[in-house]
Design an enzyme around this catalytic site. Structure first.
Site, PDB file in Angstrom:
ATOM      1  N   SER A 169       0.861  -1.191   0.000  1.00  0.00           N
ATOM      2  CA  SER A 169       0.000   0.000   0.000  1.00  0.00           C
ATOM      3  C   SER A 169       0.891   1.233   0.000  1.00  0.00           C
ATOM      4  O   SER A 169       1.640   1.469   0.960  1.00  0.00           O
ATOM      5  CB  SER A 169      -0.899   0.000   1.241  1.00  0.00           C
ATOM      6  N   HIS A 187      -1.522  -1.472  -4.111  1.00  0.00           N
ATOM      7  CA  HIS A 187      -2.739  -0.988  -3.460  1.00  0.00           C
ATOM      8  C   HIS A 187      -2.665   0.536  -3.330  1.00  0.00           C
ATOM      9  O   HIS A 187      -1.706   1.078  -2.777  1.00  0.00           O
ATOM     10  CB  HIS A 187      -2.870  -1.638  -2.088  1.00  0.00           C
ATOM     11  N   ASP A 244      -4.656   3.917  -2.041  1.00  0.00           N
ATOM     12  CA  ASP A 244      -5.711   4.413  -1.158  1.00  0.00           C
ATOM     13  C   ASP A 244      -6.150   5.802  -1.581  1.00  0.00           C
ATOM     14  O   ASP A 244      -5.355   6.740  -1.588  1.00  0.00           O
ATOM     15  CB  ASP A 244      -5.198   4.457   0.288  1.00  0.00           C
ATOM     16  N   MET A 291      -8.591   8.855  -0.668  1.00  0.00           N
ATOM     17  CA  MET A 291      -9.370   9.407   0.458  1.00  0.00           C
ATOM     18  C   MET A 291      -9.789  10.838   0.151  1.00  0.00           C
ATOM     19  O   MET A 291      -9.021  11.595  -0.447  1.00  0.00           O
ATOM     20  CB  MET A 291      -8.506   9.391   1.725  1.00  0.00           C
ATOM     21  N   HIS A 329      -8.548   1.583  -3.909  1.00  0.00           N
ATOM     22  CA  HIS A 329      -9.476   1.443  -2.786  1.00  0.00           C
ATOM     23  C   HIS A 329     -10.079   2.818  -2.536  1.00  0.00           C
ATOM     24  O   HIS A 329      -9.411   3.708  -2.019  1.00  0.00           O
ATOM     25  CB  HIS A 329      -8.664   0.921  -1.583  1.00  0.00           C
ATOM     26  N   MET A 387     -12.016   5.378  -0.695  1.00  0.00           N
ATOM     27  CA  MET A 387     -12.593   5.758   0.601  1.00  0.00           C
ATOM     28  C   MET A 387     -13.167   7.157   0.424  1.00  0.00           C
ATOM     29  O   MET A 387     -12.649   8.143   0.959  1.00  0.00           O
ATOM     30  CB  MET A 387     -11.500   5.724   1.680  1.00  0.00           C
ATOM     31  N   MET A 417     -11.808  -4.495   6.009  1.00  0.00           N
ATOM     32  CA  MET A 417     -10.989  -3.512   6.725  1.00  0.00           C
ATOM     33  C   MET A 417     -10.742  -4.029   8.135  1.00  0.00           C
ATOM     34  O   MET A 417     -11.679  -4.296   8.888  1.00  0.00           O
ATOM     35  CB  MET A 417     -11.703  -2.153   6.803  1.00  0.00           C
ATOM     36  N   GLY A 469      -8.526   5.254   6.912  1.00  0.00           N
ATOM     37  CA  GLY A 469      -8.095   6.650   6.943  1.00  0.00           C
ATOM     38  C   GLY A 469      -6.608   6.831   7.169  1.00  0.00           C
ATOM     39  O   GLY A 469      -6.033   7.803   6.691  1.00  0.00           O
ATOM     40  N   PHE A 470      -5.989   5.891   7.859  1.00  0.00           N
ATOM     41  CA  PHE A 470      -4.584   6.085   8.212  1.00  0.00           C
ATOM     42  C   PHE A 470      -3.827   4.762   8.183  1.00  0.00           C
ATOM     43  O   PHE A 470      -4.401   3.714   8.489  1.00  0.00           O
ATOM     44  CB  PHE A 470      -4.469   6.692   9.621  1.00  0.00           C
ATOM     45  N   GLY A 471      -2.553   4.867   7.853  1.00  0.00           N
ATOM     46  CA  GLY A 471      -1.684   3.700   7.931  1.00  0.00           C
ATOM     47  C   GLY A 471      -1.157   3.537   9.353  1.00  0.00           C
ATOM     48  O   GLY A 471      -1.343   4.405  10.216  1.00  0.00           O
ATOM     49  N   GLY A 472      -0.515   2.414   9.592  1.00  0.00           N
ATOM     50  CA  GLY A 472       0.187   2.198  10.848  1.00  0.00           C
ATOM     51  C   GLY A 472      -0.696   1.973  12.059  1.00  0.00           C
ATOM     52  O   GLY A 472      -0.226   2.099  13.190  1.00  0.00           O
ATOM     53  N   ASP A 484      -6.957  -5.436   4.875  1.00  0.00           N
ATOM     54  CA  ASP A 484      -6.281  -4.142   4.826  1.00  0.00           C
ATOM     55  C   ASP A 484      -6.291  -3.499   6.204  1.00  0.00           C
ATOM     56  O   ASP A 484      -7.360  -3.192   6.736  1.00  0.00           O
ATOM     57  CB  ASP A 484      -7.037  -3.258   3.811  1.00  0.00           C
ATOM     58  N   GLY A 485      -5.080  -3.314   6.744  1.00  0.00           N
ATOM     59  CA  GLY A 485      -4.950  -2.618   8.016  1.00  0.00           C
ATOM     60  C   GLY A 485      -4.268  -3.467   9.070  1.00  0.00           C
ATOM     61  O   GLY A 485      -4.780  -4.518   9.453  1.00  0.00           O
ATOM     62  N   GLY A 506       1.010  -1.540   4.290  1.00  0.00           N
ATOM     63  CA  GLY A 506       1.653  -0.250   4.082  1.00  0.00           C
ATOM     64  C   GLY A 506       2.855  -0.085   4.969  1.00  0.00           C
ATOM     65  O   GLY A 506       4.003  -0.174   4.531  1.00  0.00           O
TER      66      GLY A 506
HETATM   67  C1  DX5 Z   1      -6.068   2.569   5.615  1.00  0.00           C
HETATM   68  C2  DX5 Z   1      -5.712   2.101   4.248  1.00  0.00           C
HETATM   69  C3  DX5 Z   1      -4.663   1.068   4.175  1.00  0.00           C
HETATM   70  C4  DX5 Z   1      -3.342   1.440   4.785  1.00  0.00           C
HETATM   71  C5  DX5 Z   1      -2.938   0.248   5.590  1.00  0.00           C
HETATM   72  O1  DX5 Z   1      -7.254   3.270   5.588  1.00  0.00           O
HETATM   73  O2  DX5 Z   1      -6.838   1.607   3.555  1.00  0.00           O
HETATM   74  O3  DX5 Z   1      -4.471   0.582   2.848  1.00  0.00           O
HETATM   75  O4  DX5 Z   1      -2.335   1.725   3.872  1.00  0.00           O
HETATM   76  O5  DX5 Z   1      -1.824   0.600   6.299  1.00  0.00           O
HETATM   77  P1  DX5 Z   1      -1.076  -0.368   7.282  1.00  0.00           P
HETATM   78  O6  DX5 Z   1      -0.662  -1.572   6.512  1.00  0.00           O
HETATM   79  O7  DX5 Z   1       0.085   0.481   7.723  1.00  0.00           O
HETATM   80  O8  DX5 Z   1      -2.017  -0.684   8.408  1.00  0.00           O
HETATM   81 ZN    ZN Z   2      -6.545   0.526   1.601  1.00  0.00          ZN
END
Ligand code: DX5
Ligand code: ZN
Length: 272
Positions: free
Chosen positions: A43, A68, A70, A72, A101, A103, A172, A177-180, A210-211, A232
């Site tokens: 991602s 992938h 994202d 948003m 994806h 969002m 999900m 909304g956010f990575g990590g 994802d996530g 990601g």
């Molecule tokens: C979050 C995204 C994910 C994100 C996942 O809303 O849809 O694709 O990149 O990030 P990680 O792998 O860091 O949880």
């Molecule tokens: Zn995603």
């Protein structure tokens, strides 16, 4: 723009009987590794956006097979990322399929633009689509592979009727909304439930997660029945995408092999 990848069979498709059991039972240990269903989808949300082409190439060398992306809008989720122009640039930078994806609110308004930009897979949220069947039809009509996404609080049962239409279901495992973020454990039950529905109905959609997909979660995710692993932070977070993609994919395939052994011989205790 014509996209040579769009509409082609991408990756391996699901087959109801996942292993050739009779072939595996009496083989030496190393031959338990049958054809893998698991794929890693780096991602780019956690990548260095100033060097996206290089980052994607590194993740591909590490074993990533689908990218992938994202999208948003600051409304459906509390964050902003990118849109069709960036996807069009990514299309020129890699031959890997682009899994977009969405969002965003009102995703139907952008389906044509993403198709034109070169997206291969396009997924929309159940929660953002009052007319989900129509949205999926539009994605198909534009030559992309349709996916439906469900948030952590959305029950799997709600999408059963449209499962025959989709190429993939994206579970999900964090709030989008956010990575990590940290993996939400009850997502494992949803993955397992989906895999069971797929088996019972004889369907072929793939299960994407994802996530929070990372070293400490990936084995349980694969063993629950997921095969498309979005990651990601675990791929790009440490600045070593090739190394970290490879390590994560290896861990996923090890878990898959173990699952195969269990499927064939029960608890695996007879394999020595
Ligand atoms: C979050 C995204 C994910 C994100 C996942 O809303 O849809 O694709 O990149 O990030 P990680 O792998 O860091 O949880
Ligand atoms: Zn995603």
């Amino acid at each position: 723009m014509k996209n040579p990848l769009r509409g082609r069979a991408i990756g391996c498709s699901y087959s109801g009987s996942s292993v050739a059991a009779h072939h595996l039972i009496h083989c030496p240990r190393k031959e338990f590794r049958s054809k893998s269903m698991v794929e890693l989808l780096p991602s780019i949300l956690s990548a260095d956006f100033a060097h996206l082409a290089d980052q994607i190439a590194a993740a591909e060398r590490g074993g990533g097979t689908v990218i992938h992306v994202d999208v948003m809008d600051g409304h459906f989720v509390p964050n902003l990322t990118l849109g069709p122009p960036v996807v069009a640039s990514l299309r020129k930078a890699t031959r890997l399929p682009l899994d977009c994806h969405l969002m965003i609110d009102n995703p139907n308004d952008f389906i044509a633009s993403f198709a034109e930009a070169g997206a291969n897979w396009l997924s929309v949220h159940y929660e953002a689509c009052p007319h989900l069947h129509r949205s999926l039809q539009m994605i198909l009509h534009h030559g992309m592979r349709p996916g439906v996404v469900i948030n952590p609080a959305t029950r799997v049962d709600l999408i059963v009727d449209i499962l025959p239409m989709v190429h993939h279901v994206l579970v999900m495992s964090v709030n989008p909304g956010f990575g990590g973020q940290e993996f939400i454990p009850f997502s494992l039950h949803k993955i397992h439930h989906l895999a069971e529905i797929r088996r019972q109905l004889g369907l072929t959609f793939r299960i994407e997660v994802d996530g929070g997909v990372a070293h400490n979660t990936v084995a349980a995710i694969v063993q629950a029945g997921a095969e498309l692993l979005v990651a990601g932070n675990a791929v790009f977070g440490a600045g070593e995408p090739e190394r970290d993609a490879r390590a994560l994919l290896t861990a996923a395939r090890d878990a898959e092999s173990l699952q195969t052994v269990r499927t064939v011989v029960g608890d695996g205790s007879k394999i020595h």
